[in-house]
Design a protein around this motif. Structure first.
Motif, PDB file in Angstrom:
ATOM      1  N   MET A   1       0.858  -1.178   0.000  1.00 54.34           N
ATOM      2  CA  MET A   1       0.000   0.000   0.000  1.00 54.34           C
ATOM      3  C   MET A   1       0.898   1.233   0.000  1.00 54.34           C
ATOM      4  O   MET A   1       1.870   1.302   0.743  1.00 54.34           O
ATOM      5  CB  MET A   1      -0.916  -0.013   1.211  1.00 54.34           C
ATOM      6  CG  MET A   1      -1.814  -1.244   1.312  1.00 54.34           C
ATOM      7  SD  MET A   1      -2.890  -1.467  -0.068  1.00 54.34           S
ATOM      8  CE  MET A   1      -4.159  -0.318   0.282  1.00 54.34           C
ATOM      9  N   SER A   2       0.541   2.193  -0.794  1.00 56.24           N
ATOM     10  CA  SER A   2       1.431   3.318  -1.062  1.00 56.24           C
ATOM     11  C   SER A   2       1.760   4.179   0.152  1.00 56.24           C
ATOM     12  O   SER A   2       2.816   4.777   0.210  1.00 56.24           O
ATOM     13  CB  SER A   2       0.848   4.191  -2.172  1.00 56.24           C
ATOM     14  OG  SER A   2      -0.445   4.627  -1.824  1.00 56.24           O
ATOM     15  N   SER A   3       0.873   4.245   1.128  1.00 56.50           N
ATOM     16  CA  SER A   3       1.152   5.066   2.312  1.00 56.50           C
ATOM     17  C   SER A   3       1.519   4.231   3.530  1.00 56.50           C
ATOM     18  O   SER A   3       1.616   4.754   4.628  1.00 56.50           O
ATOM     19  CB  SER A   3      -0.047   5.964   2.622  1.00 56.50           C
ATOM     20  OG  SER A   3      -0.211   6.910   1.591  1.00 56.50           O
ATOM     21  N   GLY A   4       1.685   2.933   3.360  1.00 51.83           N
ATOM     22  CA  GLY A   4       2.106   2.075   4.463  1.00 51.83           C
ATOM     23  C   GLY A   4       0.972   1.721   5.409  1.00 51.83           C
ATOM     24  O   GLY A   4      -0.202   1.815   5.062  1.00 51.83           O
ATOM     25  N   SER A   5       1.356   1.341   6.607  1.00 51.51           N
ATOM     26  CA  SER A   5       0.345   0.966   7.592  1.00 51.51           C
ATOM     27  C   SER A   5      -0.331   2.220   8.128  1.00 51.51           C
ATOM     28  O   SER A   5       0.212   3.333   8.064  1.00 51.51           O
ATOM     29  CB  SER A   5       0.976   0.182   8.744  1.00 51.51           C
ATOM     30  OG  SER A   5       1.715   1.040   9.586  1.00 51.51           O
ATOM     31  N   LEU A   6      -1.495   2.025   8.690  1.00 52.81           N
ATOM     32  CA  LEU A   6      -2.227   3.144   9.276  1.00 52.81           C
ATOM     33  C   LEU A   6      -1.429   3.729  10.440  1.00 52.81           C
ATOM     34  O   LEU A   6      -1.402   4.946  10.629  1.00 52.81           O
ATOM     35  CB  LEU A   6      -3.612   2.684   9.731  1.00 52.81           C
ATOM     36  CG  LEU A   6      -4.578   3.762  10.178  1.00 52.81           C
ATOM     37  CD1 LEU A   6      -4.744   4.841   9.120  1.00 52.81           C
ATOM     38  CD2 LEU A   6      -5.922   3.144  10.507  1.00 52.81           C
ATOM     39  N   LYS A   7      -0.740   2.893  11.199  1.00 51.84           N
ATOM     40  CA  LYS A   7       0.075   3.387  12.314  1.00 51.84           C
ATOM     41  C   LYS A   7       1.161   4.332  11.798  1.00 51.84           C
ATOM     42  O   LYS A   7       1.383   5.401  12.369  1.00 51.84           O
ATOM     43  CB  LYS A   7       0.698   2.249  13.103  1.00 51.84           C
ATOM     44  CG  LYS A   7       1.501   2.747  14.316  1.00 51.84           C
ATOM     45  CD  LYS A   7       1.996   1.645  15.181  1.00 51.84           C
ATOM     46  CE  LYS A   7       1.123   1.197  16.277  1.00 51.84           C
ATOM     47  NZ  LYS A   7       0.501   2.092  17.177  1.00 51.84           N
ATOM     48  N   GLN A   8       1.834   3.962  10.709  1.00 56.09           N
ATOM     49  CA  GLN A   8       2.858   4.825  10.123  1.00 56.09           C
ATOM     50  C   GLN A   8       2.246   6.150   9.663  1.00 56.09           C
ATOM     51  O   GLN A   8       2.818   7.222   9.865  1.00 56.09           O
ATOM     52  CB  GLN A   8       3.532   4.131   8.939  1.00 56.09           C
ATOM     53  CG  GLN A   8       4.358   2.933   9.314  1.00 56.09           C
ATOM     54  CD  GLN A   8       4.759   2.105   8.093  1.00 56.09           C
ATOM     55  OE1 GLN A   8       4.059   2.061   7.089  1.00 56.09           O
ATOM     56  NE2 GLN A   8       5.896   1.427   8.206  1.00 56.09           N
ATOM     57  N   PHE A   9       1.088   6.058   9.035  1.00 55.30           N
ATOM     58  CA  PHE A   9       0.414   7.255   8.540  1.00 55.30           C
ATOM     59  C   PHE A   9       0.016   8.174   9.694  1.00 55.30           C
ATOM     60  O   PHE A   9       0.161   9.394   9.612  1.00 55.30           O
ATOM     61  CB  PHE A   9      -0.818   6.866   7.717  1.00 55.30           C
ATOM     62  CG  PHE A   9      -1.482   8.031   7.068  1.00 55.30           C
ATOM     63  CD1 PHE A   9      -1.022   8.520   5.857  1.00 55.30           C
ATOM     64  CD2 PHE A   9      -2.568   8.647   7.665  1.00 55.30           C
ATOM     65  CE1 PHE A   9      -1.628   9.610   5.244  1.00 55.30           C
ATOM     66  CE2 PHE A   9      -3.181   9.729   7.068  1.00 55.30           C
ATOM     67  CZ  PHE A   9      -2.712  10.219   5.856  1.00 55.30           C
ATOM     68  N   LEU A  10      -0.475   7.591  10.797  1.00 52.75           N
ATOM     69  CA  LEU A  10      -0.876   8.390  11.956  1.00 52.75           C
ATOM     70  C   LEU A  10       0.323   9.115  12.564  1.00 52.75           C
ATOM     71  O   LEU A  10       0.207  10.270  12.985  1.00 52.75           O
ATOM     72  CB  LEU A  10      -1.552   7.512  13.007  1.00 52.75           C
ATOM     73  CG  LEU A  10      -2.896   6.902  12.611  1.00 52.75           C
ATOM     74  CD1 LEU A  10      -3.393   5.955  13.689  1.00 52.75           C
ATOM     75  CD2 LEU A  10      -3.932   7.980  12.311  1.00 52.75           C
ATOM     76  N   LYS A  11       1.469   8.448  12.611  1.00 49.71           N
ATOM     77  CA  LYS A  11       2.673   9.098  13.151  1.00 49.71           C
ATOM     78  C   LYS A  11       3.070  10.303  12.305  1.00 49.71           C
ATOM     79  O   LYS A  11       3.432  11.351  12.831  1.00 49.71           O
ATOM     80  CB  LYS A  11       3.832   8.099  13.235  1.00 49.71           C
ATOM     81  CG  LYS A  11       3.684   7.144  14.397  1.00 49.71           C
ATOM     82  CD  LYS A  11       4.886   6.245  14.532  1.00 49.71           C
ATOM     83  CE  LYS A  11       4.630   5.307  15.703  1.00 49.71           C
ATOM     84  NZ  LYS A  11       5.825   4.593  16.098  1.00 49.71           N
ATOM     85  N   LYS A  12       2.998  10.164  10.968  1.00 44.28           N
ATOM     86  CA  LYS A  12       3.306  11.292  10.083  1.00 44.28           C
ATOM     87  C   LYS A  12       2.303  12.425  10.294  1.00 44.28           C
ATOM     88  O   LYS A  12       2.672  13.594  10.333  1.00 44.28           O
ATOM     89  CB  LYS A  12       3.271  10.853   8.621  1.00 44.28           C
ATOM     90  CG  LYS A  12       4.406   9.965   8.205  1.00 44.28           C
ATOM     91  CD  LYS A  12       4.240   9.586   6.738  1.00 44.28           C
ATOM     92  CE  LYS A  12       4.881   8.259   6.458  1.00 44.28           C
ATOM     93  NZ  LYS A  12       4.503   7.727   5.155  1.00 44.28           N
ATOM     94  N   THR A  13       1.040  12.053  10.425  1.00 45.73           N
ATOM     95  CA  THR A  13      -0.013  13.047  10.624  1.00 45.73           C
ATOM     96  C   THR A  13       0.196  13.788  11.929  1.00 45.73           C
ATOM     97  O   THR A  13       0.061  15.011  11.978  1.00 45.73           O
ATOM     98  CB  THR A  13      -1.404  12.378  10.610  1.00 45.73           C
ATOM     99  OG1 THR A  13      -1.581  11.710   9.360  1.00 45.73           O
ATOM    100  CG2 THR A  13      -2.516  13.399  10.806  1.00 45.73           C
ATOM    101  N   LYS A  14       0.548  13.062  12.981  1.00 45.13           N
ATOM    102  CA  LYS A  14       0.752  13.694  14.285  1.00 45.13           C
ATOM    103  C   LYS A  14       1.905  14.692  14.221  1.00 45.13           C
ATOM    104  O   LYS A  14       1.834  15.780  14.780  1.00 45.13           O
ATOM    105  CB  LYS A  14       1.028  12.638  15.352  1.00 45.13           C
ATOM    106  CG  LYS A  14       1.146  13.214  16.737  1.00 45.13           C
ATOM    107  CD  LYS A  14       1.271  12.136  17.777  1.00 45.13           C
ATOM    108  CE  LYS A  14       1.301  12.761  19.155  1.00 45.13           C
ATOM    109  NZ  LYS A  14       1.327  11.786  20.207  1.00 45.13           N
ATOM    110  N   LYS A  15       2.958  14.330  13.502  1.00 46.59           N
ATOM    111  CA  LYS A  15       4.124  15.206  13.401  1.00 46.59           C
ATOM    112  C   LYS A  15       3.795  16.469  12.594  1.00 46.59           C
ATOM    113  O   LYS A  15       4.217  17.558  12.938  1.00 46.59           O
ATOM    114  CB  LYS A  15       5.284  14.462  12.742  1.00 46.59           C
ATOM    115  CG  LYS A  15       6.560  15.277  12.774  1.00 46.59           C
ATOM    116  CD  LYS A  15       7.827  14.672  12.234  1.00 46.59           C
ATOM    117  CE  LYS A  15       7.838  13.350  11.602  1.00 46.59           C
ATOM    118  NZ  LYS A  15       9.149  12.990  11.044  1.00 46.59           N
TER     119      LYS A  15
END
Length: 154
Positions: free
Chosen positions: A1-15
């Motif tokens: 999946m192009s944006s990775g796991s949801l956990k990875q995406f949430l970490k980017k979003t939080k930052k």
């Protein structure tokens, strides 16, 4: 999946953004529930048994996919290796205490994922992936009033 796991995406979003977009949260919850509905409507029902933000994946266009359904889940319709689970905070409290596992386990896990998505991260206990009841309660308090949690932590 192009944006990775949801956990990875949430970490980017939080930052980058500090808060979750409510529309995106609702859309993702709907997609996850739709996938669980499909799995649970199979005859016999397929229980994912390990639903976490690490096993949910996101594409660049926001499409959510559930992954990592264990082979023994598909073959035996329940997850049998409970000792190897790393995210026990996503399991219903009765998981392991009852002889048969039901689809309710996935629904509880979904609730934990939805909470983690809403607050962008639930703090685990050190190196362990175990999340304490206190951390869960803090996440819920944060949703009720973001300033309350700020004062609670500091």
């Amino acid at each position: 999946m192009s944006s990775g796991s949801l956990k990875q995406f949430l970490k980017k979003t939080k930052k980058n953004h500090k808060t979750m977009n409510e529309k995106a949260w609702k859309r993702w919850c709907t997609q996850i529930l739709s996938a669980l509905s499909y799995l649970h409507s199979c005859e016999p029902a397929i229980i994912h048994g390990n639903l976490t933000c690490d096993t949910i994946f996101i594409q660049h266009n926001g499409l959510i996919k559930i992954g990592s359904v264990a082979p023994d889940t598909i073959n035996n319709h329940v997850k049998t290796c409970r000792e190897e689970q790393k995210s026990l905070h996503f399991f219903a409290p009765e998981y392991g205490a009852v002889a048969s596992v039901t689809t309710a386990v996935d629904i509880y896990s979904f609730g934990m994922c939805a909470l983690e998505m809403a607050v962008l991260e639930i703090q685990s206990n050190g190196e362990s992936s175990y999340v304490s009841q206190e951390a869960i309660n803090s996440a819920i308090l944060f949703l009720e009033d973001p300033l309350t949690i700020y004062h609670y932590r500091y």
